[in-house]
Design a protein around this motif. Structure first.
Motif, PDB file in Angstrom:
ATOM      1  N   LEU A  54     -31.429  14.254 -54.197  1.00  0.00           N
ATOM      2  CA  LEU A  54     -32.313  13.750 -53.158  1.00  0.00           C
ATOM      3  C   LEU A  54     -33.642  14.485 -53.244  1.00  0.00           C
ATOM      4  O   LEU A  54     -33.700  15.708 -53.129  1.00  0.00           O
ATOM      5  CB  LEU A  54     -31.692  13.958 -51.774  1.00  0.00           C
ATOM      6  CG  LEU A  54     -32.529  13.528 -50.566  1.00  0.00           C
ATOM      7  CD1 LEU A  54     -32.811  12.032 -50.628  1.00  0.00           C
ATOM      8  CD2 LEU A  54     -31.822  13.891 -49.260  1.00  0.00           C
ATOM      9  N   ARG A  85     -39.840   8.214 -46.225  1.00  0.00           N
ATOM     10  CA  ARG A  85     -39.389   7.678 -47.508  1.00  0.00           C
ATOM     11  C   ARG A  85     -38.419   8.661 -48.151  1.00  0.00           C
ATOM     12  O   ARG A  85     -38.688   9.841 -48.276  1.00  0.00           O
ATOM     13  CB  ARG A  85     -40.577   7.441 -48.435  1.00  0.00           C
ATOM     14  CG  ARG A  85     -40.152   6.852 -49.807  1.00  0.00           C
ATOM     15  CD  ARG A  85     -41.367   6.576 -50.662  1.00  0.00           C
ATOM     16  NE  ARG A  85     -42.050   7.811 -51.016  1.00  0.00           N
ATOM     17  CZ  ARG A  85     -43.367   7.958 -51.100  1.00  0.00           C
ATOM     18  NH1 ARG A  85     -44.168   6.935 -50.816  1.00  0.00           N
ATOM     19  NH2 ARG A  85     -43.900   9.104 -51.447  1.00  0.00           N
ATOM     20  N   PHE A  86     -37.270   8.118 -48.576  1.00  0.00           N
ATOM     21  CA  PHE A  86     -36.255   8.906 -49.262  1.00  0.00           C
ATOM     22  C   PHE A  86     -36.087   8.356 -50.682  1.00  0.00           C
ATOM     23  O   PHE A  86     -35.927   7.148 -50.868  1.00  0.00           O
ATOM     24  CB  PHE A  86     -34.906   8.828 -48.549  1.00  0.00           C
ATOM     25  CG  PHE A  86     -34.921   9.371 -47.143  1.00  0.00           C
ATOM     26  CD1 PHE A  86     -34.784  10.725 -46.899  1.00  0.00           C
ATOM     27  CD2 PHE A  86     -35.079   8.517 -46.061  1.00  0.00           C
ATOM     28  CE1 PHE A  86     -34.784  11.226 -45.610  1.00  0.00           C
ATOM     29  CE2 PHE A  86     -35.087   8.998 -44.763  1.00  0.00           C
ATOM     30  CZ  PHE A  86     -34.946  10.361 -44.539  1.00  0.00           C
ATOM     31  N   PRO A 117     -38.072  14.443 -48.777  1.00  0.00           N
ATOM     32  CA  PRO A 117     -38.545  13.247 -48.065  1.00  0.00           C
ATOM     33  C   PRO A 117     -40.021  13.370 -47.695  1.00  0.00           C
ATOM     34  O   PRO A 117     -40.561  14.468 -47.571  1.00  0.00           O
ATOM     35  CB  PRO A 117     -37.656  13.205 -46.812  1.00  0.00           C
ATOM     36  CG  PRO A 117     -37.189  14.604 -46.632  1.00  0.00           C
ATOM     37  CD  PRO A 117     -37.082  15.191 -47.994  1.00  0.00           C
ATOM     38  N   ALA A 157     -33.578   8.884 -53.877  1.00  0.00           N
ATOM     39  CA  ALA A 157     -32.301   9.510 -54.212  1.00  0.00           C
ATOM     40  C   ALA A 157     -31.693   8.883 -55.451  1.00  0.00           C
ATOM     41  O   ALA A 157     -31.969   7.732 -55.789  1.00  0.00           O
ATOM     42  CB  ALA A 157     -31.334   9.380 -53.038  1.00  0.00           C
ATOM     43  N   GLY A 194     -33.760  14.788 -43.859  1.00  0.00           N
ATOM     44  CA  GLY A 194     -32.942  14.801 -45.069  1.00  0.00           C
ATOM     45  C   GLY A 194     -31.466  14.963 -44.750  1.00  0.00           C
ATOM     46  O   GLY A 194     -30.605  14.305 -45.351  1.00  0.00           O
ATOM     47  N   TYR A 251     -30.204  11.638 -43.332  1.00  0.00           N
ATOM     48  CA  TYR A 251     -30.029  10.640 -44.399  1.00  0.00           C
ATOM     49  C   TYR A 251     -28.681  10.839 -45.096  1.00  0.00           C
ATOM     50  O   TYR A 251     -27.903   9.903 -45.275  1.00  0.00           O
ATOM     51  CB  TYR A 251     -31.174  10.778 -45.394  1.00  0.00           C
ATOM     52  CG  TYR A 251     -31.162   9.783 -46.532  1.00  0.00           C
ATOM     53  CD1 TYR A 251     -31.532   8.465 -46.328  1.00  0.00           C
ATOM     54  CD2 TYR A 251     -30.800  10.181 -47.824  1.00  0.00           C
ATOM     55  CE1 TYR A 251     -31.540   7.559 -47.376  1.00  0.00           C
ATOM     56  CE2 TYR A 251     -30.810   9.278 -48.879  1.00  0.00           C
ATOM     57  CZ  TYR A 251     -31.180   7.967 -48.653  1.00  0.00           C
ATOM     58  OH  TYR A 251     -31.185   7.075 -49.700  1.00  0.00           O
ATOM     59  N   ARG A 252     -28.407  12.069 -45.455  1.00  0.00           N
ATOM     60  CA  ARG A 252     -27.166  12.376 -46.158  1.00  0.00           C
ATOM     61  C   ARG A 252     -25.947  12.093 -45.288  1.00  0.00           C
ATOM     62  O   ARG A 252     -24.980  11.445 -45.721  1.00  0.00           O
ATOM     63  CB  ARG A 252     -27.180  13.848 -46.594  1.00  0.00           C
ATOM     64  CG  ARG A 252     -25.906  14.303 -47.308  1.00  0.00           C
ATOM     65  CD  ARG A 252     -25.950  15.783 -47.625  1.00  0.00           C
ATOM     66  NE  ARG A 252     -27.123  16.111 -48.415  1.00  0.00           N
ATOM     67  CZ  ARG A 252     -28.193  16.750 -47.941  1.00  0.00           C
ATOM     68  NH1 ARG A 252     -28.239  17.112 -46.678  1.00  0.00           N
ATOM     69  NH2 ARG A 252     -29.220  17.021 -48.726  1.00  0.00           N
ATOM     70  N   ARG A 262     -34.795   3.965 -53.291  1.00  0.00           N
ATOM     71  CA  ARG A 262     -35.960   4.339 -52.492  1.00  0.00           C
ATOM     72  C   ARG A 262     -35.844   3.633 -51.150  1.00  0.00           C
ATOM     73  O   ARG A 262     -35.924   2.403 -51.080  1.00  0.00           O
ATOM     74  CB  ARG A 262     -37.258   3.965 -53.199  1.00  0.00           C
ATOM     75  CG  ARG A 262     -37.426   4.618 -54.555  1.00  0.00           C
ATOM     76  CD  ARG A 262     -38.761   4.284 -55.196  1.00  0.00           C
ATOM     77  NE  ARG A 262     -39.865   4.942 -54.512  1.00  0.00           N
ATOM     78  CZ  ARG A 262     -41.153   4.778 -54.851  1.00  0.00           C
ATOM     79  NH1 ARG A 262     -41.474   3.951 -55.844  1.00  0.00           N
ATOM     80  NH2 ARG A 262     -42.094   5.423 -54.206  1.00  0.00           N
TER      81      ARG A 262
END
Length: 215
Positions: free
Chosen positions: A142, A162-163, A145, A165, A91, A94-95, A190
């Motif tokens: 978010l 899978r994210f 995940p 947000a 996570g 991702y950010r 997604r």
């Protein structure tokens, strides 16, 4: 005609999808939400912890059933692996990678993405700058995940996460004027990101090797 082109660019960017070699699209621009405690302040990527624990019933909620065999194989090969800790790091990755792309600073995440991914992101940033556009995106929310694919082969582990947000995306021109998007509306995204790690490596970091959009 110019407006159509700008709209198409925004649609491309808003998905943060890689193209070309990966066959993905790049995009997304959003506002960071309060960051949870990162698993490792030195690296914004998922990593294994020193002491792992068996997957519990609660932890199993962190991956879909089809990923179960791969997760069990990973735990057998690397008992120190911890599902919850990995997802916390994923996570954060991702950010931070999204934010780096939005501000056009891919050098800051170079150690955490492979060459193909870095090249696709960098090309998208260069095109955006050539068009005189800037992204003013915000990661509004978010969801936790989830691991949707897991595989271990010859000491190499690959996990696809899978994210989901909510992203508020705005594109501005060189004068700072909004040419597309709105901060008042968030778009649901997604994404599927795949991370790889050599289990025998002393480096605990996972490398981002692919990104894609989940339909």
């Amino acid at each position: 005609m110019t407006a159509i082109v700008l709209f198409a660019l925004v649609a491309l960017f808003i998905g943060l999808r890689l193209y070309a070699v990966l066959g993905e699209r790049t995009g997304h621009e959003q506002q960071p939400i309060p960051k949870p405690a990162e698993p490792d302040s030195r690296a914004p990527v998922p990593h294994a912890q020193a002491q792992g624990s068996p997957v519990t019933d609660g932890a199993e909620l962190a991956y879909v059933p089809l990923a179960g065999p791969g997760i069990r194989a990973l735990l057998a090969a690397d008992p120190a692996f911890d599902v919850a800790r990995f997802l916390e790091g994923a996570g954060a990755a991702y950010r931070q990678i999204l934010e780096a792309f939005w501000r056009g600073d891919m050098e800051s995440v170079r150690p955490y993405v492979d060459d193909n991914v870095l090249g696709a992101f960098t090309a998208a940033v260069a095109q955006r700058e050539a068009d005189g556009l800037k992204l003013d995106n915000r990661l509004v929310a978010l969801e936790p995940p989830v691991i949707v694919e897991a595989e271990v082969d010859k000491g190499i582990a690959e996990l696809t996460v899978r994210f989901e947000a909510d992203i508020a995306a705005v594109t501005r021109n060189a004068e700072g004027e909004v040419v597309a998007g709105s901060m008042s509306d968030a778009v649901q995204s997604r994404d599927r990101w795949t991370f790889r790690r050599e289990l025998r490596s002393a480096d605990p970091n996972w490398l981002l090797i692919e990104t894609d959009e989940e339909e």
